[in-house]
Design an enzyme around this catalytic site. Structure first.
Site, mmCIF file in Angstrom:
data_model
loop_
_atom_site.group_PDB
_atom_site.id
_atom_site.type_symbol
_atom_site.label_atom_id
_atom_site.label_comp_id
_atom_site.label_asym_id
_atom_site.label_seq_id
_atom_site.Cartn_x
_atom_site.Cartn_y
_atom_site.Cartn_z
ATOM 1 N NE ARG A 19 -4.371 -1.702 1.130
ATOM 2 C CZ ARG A 19 -5.561 -1.840 1.670
ATOM 3 N NH1 ARG A 19 -5.842 -1.277 2.822
ATOM 4 N NH2 ARG A 19 -6.493 -2.526 1.055
ATOM 5 C CG ASP A 75 -4.670 -2.229 -3.003
ATOM 6 O OD1 ASP A 75 -5.052 -3.407 -2.898
ATOM 7 O OD2 ASP A 75 -4.481 -1.485 -2.023
ATOM 8 C CE1 TYR A 82 -4.845 -4.407 4.436
ATOM 9 C CE2 TYR A 82 -2.478 -4.102 4.244
ATOM 10 C CZ TYR A 82 -3.693 -4.440 3.680
ATOM 11 O OH TYR A 82 -3.750 -4.803 2.365
ATOM 12 C CD GLN A 84 -2.962 5.676 -3.657
ATOM 13 O OE1 GLN A 84 -3.306 6.424 -4.570
ATOM 14 N NE2 GLN A 84 -2.905 6.078 -2.403
ATOM 15 C CB SER A 97 -7.961 -0.595 -2.621
ATOM 16 O OG SER A 97 -7.072 -0.478 -1.540
#
Length: 374
Positions: A121, A129, A229, A126, A132
Site C-alpha cells: 500500500r 491494489d 492496516y 494504488q 482496495s
C-alpha cells in the site's frame, strides 16, 4: 508475449480477470491475448466481445499453451497451466496463508506466483491494489443489501401522515470498505456513525458527514499497523471499546462490520449479548464472515435471526457485482503489468519494492518473506 485468462472454477466465483477493455490495452502493448471460452459470461461479457477486442477465444489447453502470463481472479489449479512456458507468471489472488499447499504446488511446478493481495500500500501501487478496488464495491453492496433486508425506509420522510425517522447506521472498521459504506449510507439518507481502532480515521469519518465513535480515555494507542492496516489492540483498549460499542450499538438499526487483519482470523467485534441489546428488526452485515466473522453467530450466505436481529454476509461480496468488480480487477492487473512492461525485451520485469512484495514463488522455491516462517 502471450497473456491468457482462464474461466474461474472456484464455487460461486462470477468475476473474470480480463475484459475487452484490457484486451485492447494489452494488445496495444504488443501482447497476444487469449481467453478461455465462456470465461466472462457470469460477468455479462460474452465471447464475441473478446473476439471483437482482438483476443483468441478457445478451450483452456489452447489458451495457456506457450503463455508467458496467466491472469486469474482466484489462482487456478497448477494442473490447468500445463503447456504454459517454464517460469510463467500467474497473477491472481492466492490466499497464501490459508492455501499454503497451493503455493507449494506452484513452486514445484516452476511457475512464478504473484499474489495480488500482497500488493504494497504505497502511492504508486494504488492503481494496482485489488483489495482496495474490490473492498470499495463490497462496502457499497453491504449497505444496499442490508437496506433491502431491513425493510424500512433509510431517509427521514415528512408526510401528511407523520414523520418517518431516518435509519441509524453504524460502520465498524473504516478502511476502504468502511468508507464506502459510510458514503453509501449517507447518500441513502441515514444517520451514520462509525468507529475504528485507528485514531487517524476520525477526520475521514467527519469528512463524509458521519459521527466518529471513539474510545477517548485510553492513551497511547493508535491502532495503525504496517501498510495502513489495523493491528490488534491491547486488552485495555479492547475492554474500553467493547463498553463504548455496547452502549452505542443498542441504538442502531443497521451495523456494518468490516474489520480484517491480513493473515489472521477476523477479530470478533459483536457478541451475542450485544446483538440481544439491539431493536427487533435490526440488521447486521458482516463483511468479514468468510474469514471467521466479526459477529458472533454470522454465517456466510445465510440469513441468521438472533434475538430478532438479522445477521447476514456473503462469502464473496464482490461477486454480487461481477461486471463492475471484473472491470476494476482487470484494470488493476493491467496497471500492474504495464508498469513493468519491456516491449523491446518482450518481458515483464518487476522491481524489488513491488516484485518482492507480491512474488510468492520463483525458480522452484517459495521466496516470499511473509511466508518464510509458515
Amino acid at each position: 508475449m502471450r497473456i491468457a485468462a482462464l474461466r474461474e472454477r472456484a464455487p460461486g466465483e462470477t468475476r473474470v480477470a480480463l475484459t475487452p477493455e484490457t484486451v485492447r490495452k494489452f494488445a496495444a502493448l504488443g501482447a497476444d491475448v487469449a481467453v478461455e471460452t465462456g470465461a466472462g459470461e457470469t460477468a455479462a461479457i460474452f465471447d464475441a466481445a473478446y473476439e471483437e477486442a482482438g483476443a483468441q477465444v478457445a478451450d483452456a489447453a489452447a489458451i495457456v499453451r506457450d503463455a508467458d502470463i496467466v491472469l486469474g481472479i482466484q489462482a487456478p489449479d497448477p494442473a490447468l497451466l500445463s503447456g504454459a512456458k517454464a517460469g510463467a507468471m500467474v497473477a491472481a489472488v492466492f490466499d497464501p496463508f490459508a492455501r499454503r499447499d497451493r503455493v507449494d504446488a506452484y513452486a514445484a511446478a516452476g511457475y512464478q506466483a504473484l499474489a495480488m493481495e500482497f500488493m504494497p500500500r504505497i502511492t504508486r501501487a494504488q492503481s494496482m491494489d485489488v483489495l482496495s478496488s474490490q473492498s470499495n464495491l463490497s462496502g457499497y453492496k453491504a449497505v444496499i443489501a442490508a437496506a433491502d433486508t431491513y425493510g424500512r425506509a433509510f431517509p427521514m420522510m415528512m408526510t401528511a401522515a407523520g414523520t418517518v425517522q431516518a435509519a441509524r447506521v453504524f460502520v465498524m472498521g473504516v478502511g476502504v470498505a468502511g468508507l464506502q459504506a459510510i458514503a453509501t449510507a449517507k447518500r441513502l439518507g441515514a444517520q451514520v456513525s462509525a468507529t475504528d481502532v485507528r485514531s487517524a480515521t476520525k477526520e475521514q469519518i467527519k469528512s463524509l458527514g458521519a459521527k466518529p465513535i471513539f474510545v477517548e480515555d485510553v492513551a497511547g494507542i493508535e491502532g495503525e499497523g504496517s501498510g495502513g492496516y489495523a493491528t490488534e489492540m491491547s486488552e485495555e483498549y479492547q475492554q474500553a471499546q467493547a463498553k463504548l460499542v455496547s452502549e452505542h450499538i443498542a441504538k442502531q438499526d443497521i451495523v456494518i462490520t468490516t474489520a480484517l487483519i491480513p493473515g489472521r482470523a477476523a477479530p470478533r467485534l459483536i457478541t451475542d449479548a450485544q446483538i440481544a441489546s439491539m431493536k427487533p428488526g435490526s440488521v447486521i452485515f458482516d463483511l468479514a464472515v468468510a474469514q471467521g466473522g466479526n459477529v458472533e453467530g454470522s454465517q456466510a450466505d445465510e440469513l441468521v435471526v438472533k434475538h430478532g436481529v438479522t445477521l447476514m454476509g456473503y462469502a464473496n461480496t464482490p461477486t454480487t457485482l461481477a461486471p463492475d468488480a471484473s472491470a476494476l480487477f482487470a484494470r488493476n492487473l493491467y496497471n500492474f503489468l504495464s508498469a513493468f512492461w519491456d516491449k523491446d525485451a518482450g518481458a515483464v520485469t518487476l522491481d524489488e519494492e513491488i516484485g518482492d512484495a507480491v512474488r510468492l514463488t520463483q525458480g522452484g522455491k517459495v521466496v516470499n518473506e511473509r511466508l518464510a516462517a509458515q
